[in-house]
Enzyme design. Structure first.
Site, PDB file in Angstrom:
ATOM      1  N   GLY A   1      -4.454   7.142   1.995  1.00 42.62           N
ATOM      2  CA  GLY A   1      -4.275   5.829   2.607  1.00 42.62           C
ATOM      3  C   GLY A   1      -5.588   5.280   3.138  1.00 42.62           C
TER       4      GLY A   1
ATOM      5  CG  LEU B   1      -1.985   1.112   1.270  1.00 42.27           C
ATOM      6  CD1 LEU B   1      -3.247   0.626   1.991  1.00 42.27           C
ATOM      7  CD2 LEU B   1      -1.444   2.371   1.970  1.00 42.27           C
ATOM      8  CB  ALA B   2       2.786   2.936  -1.990  1.00 34.35           C
TER       9      ALA B   2
ATOM     10  CG  ASN C   1       5.393   2.218   7.925  1.00 34.12           C
ATOM     11  OD1 ASN C   1       4.924   3.305   8.266  1.00 34.12           O
ATOM     12  ND2 ASN C   1       5.387   1.796   6.670  1.00 34.12           N
TER      13      ASN C   1
ATOM     14  N   GLY D   1      -5.522  11.861   3.159  1.00 37.10           N
ATOM     15  CA  GLY D   1      -6.484  10.795   3.378  1.00 37.10           C
ATOM     16  C   GLY D   1      -6.496   9.722   2.313  1.00 37.10           C
TER      17      GLY D   1
ATOM     18  N   GLY E   1      -0.891  12.899   3.426  1.00 39.14           N
ATOM     19  CA  GLY E   1      -1.609  13.797   4.328  1.00 39.14           C
ATOM     20  C   GLY E   1      -2.967  14.218   3.833  1.00 39.14           C
TER      21      GLY E   1
ATOM     22  CE1 TYR F   1      -2.246  -0.725   6.106  1.00 36.99           C
ATOM     23  CE2 TYR F   1      -0.473  -1.677   7.403  1.00 36.99           C
ATOM     24  CZ  TYR F   1      -0.942  -1.158   6.219  1.00 36.99           C
ATOM     25  OH  TYR F   1      -0.107  -1.088   5.141  1.00 36.99           O
TER      26      TYR F   1
END
Length: 235
Positions: free
Chosen positions: A185, A173-174, A212, A183, A181, A219
């Site tokens: 992700g 996931l990247a 990380n 949103g 910053g 998550y």
């Protein structure tokens, strides 16, 4: 404590990194591991549950060094995940997205166990770039989802694969550097949950390095629970 296990040559990694590599599969009923056996490989990897302190100490006596921790999380997926209150702008990536996804992956995984002094500078970027490419082509992870910006270019991506009936795992996931910053992700996690609901998948797993913290917080905030932790060691 002695170390028992089997040394599994990692042919693909050995060729890709130009480094004769094996993985030590620990097993109490397996042969005793000696320094002479380990010396047949340029690099030996071992992954040990964090709670197994005795095994960690024994590996240290054989010359293994700590590299990175790994935290594994699991999200429960329900039918409601397939019916978001706010539609998300995501799609399954195709070959048209290859260059954009490669560019994101190349610099996104600086917190990696494929780092110096065990690997050469640039190896980690090459590895994760190829991983992302294989996900689009369906040859490792089987799907790559992208969040599109207003210009239709990917702002980030997430790769997935089924691992058992009703279960899937996020591989990568990247987020694009200029979109952090914002949103993205969180949107990628929503996209992954939607995809799982559509595939009748009830459990979604995702692992990250213990260093990380941003990924782990993402998550957990998405509803995941921490289910296991381990350490990677190299010799």
């Amino acid at each position: 404590m002695s170390v028992h296990g089997n040394l599994q040559p990692l042919s693909w990694e050995s060729e890709f990194f130009g480094l004769q590599t094996a993985k030590l599969q620990l097993a109490s009923e397996a042969p005793l591991i000696t320094e002479a056996m380990l010396a047949c490989h340029a690099l030996v990897q071992a992954k040990v549950p964090a709670a197994n302190v005795a095994q960690l100490d024994a590996l240290s006596q054989l010359g293994f060094q700590f590299v990175e921790g790994e935290m594994d999380c699991c999200l429960a997926i329900t039918a409601q995940d397939g019916l978001p209150a706010v539609p998300q702008r995501w799609r399954v990536a195709n070959t048209d997205s290859l260059d954009s996804v490669r560019d994101i992956a190349r610099g996104a995984f600086s917190l990696s166990r494929f780092r110096s002094p065990w690997y050469q500078p640039g190896d980690s970027g090459r590895f994760y770039t190829l991983w992302a490419e294989k996900a689009i082509l369906g040859t490792f992870d089987t799907h790559c989802l992208v969040i599109q910006g207003t210009d239709a270019q990917p702002l980030g991506f997430v790769t997935l694969r089924s691992i058992a009936p009703g279960e899937a795992r996020i591989g990568l996931l990247a987020v694009r550097p200029d979109s952090t910053g914002q949103g993205v992700g969180k949107k990628l996690m929503i996209a992954a949950r939607q995809w799982c609901a559509q595939q009748a998948i009830s459990r979604l797993y995702v692992a990250t390095q213990s260093s990380n913290i941003a990924a782990l917080n993402l998550y957990l905030a998405s509803g995941a629970k921490l289910v296991s932790s381990a350490y990677w060691l190299y010799r």
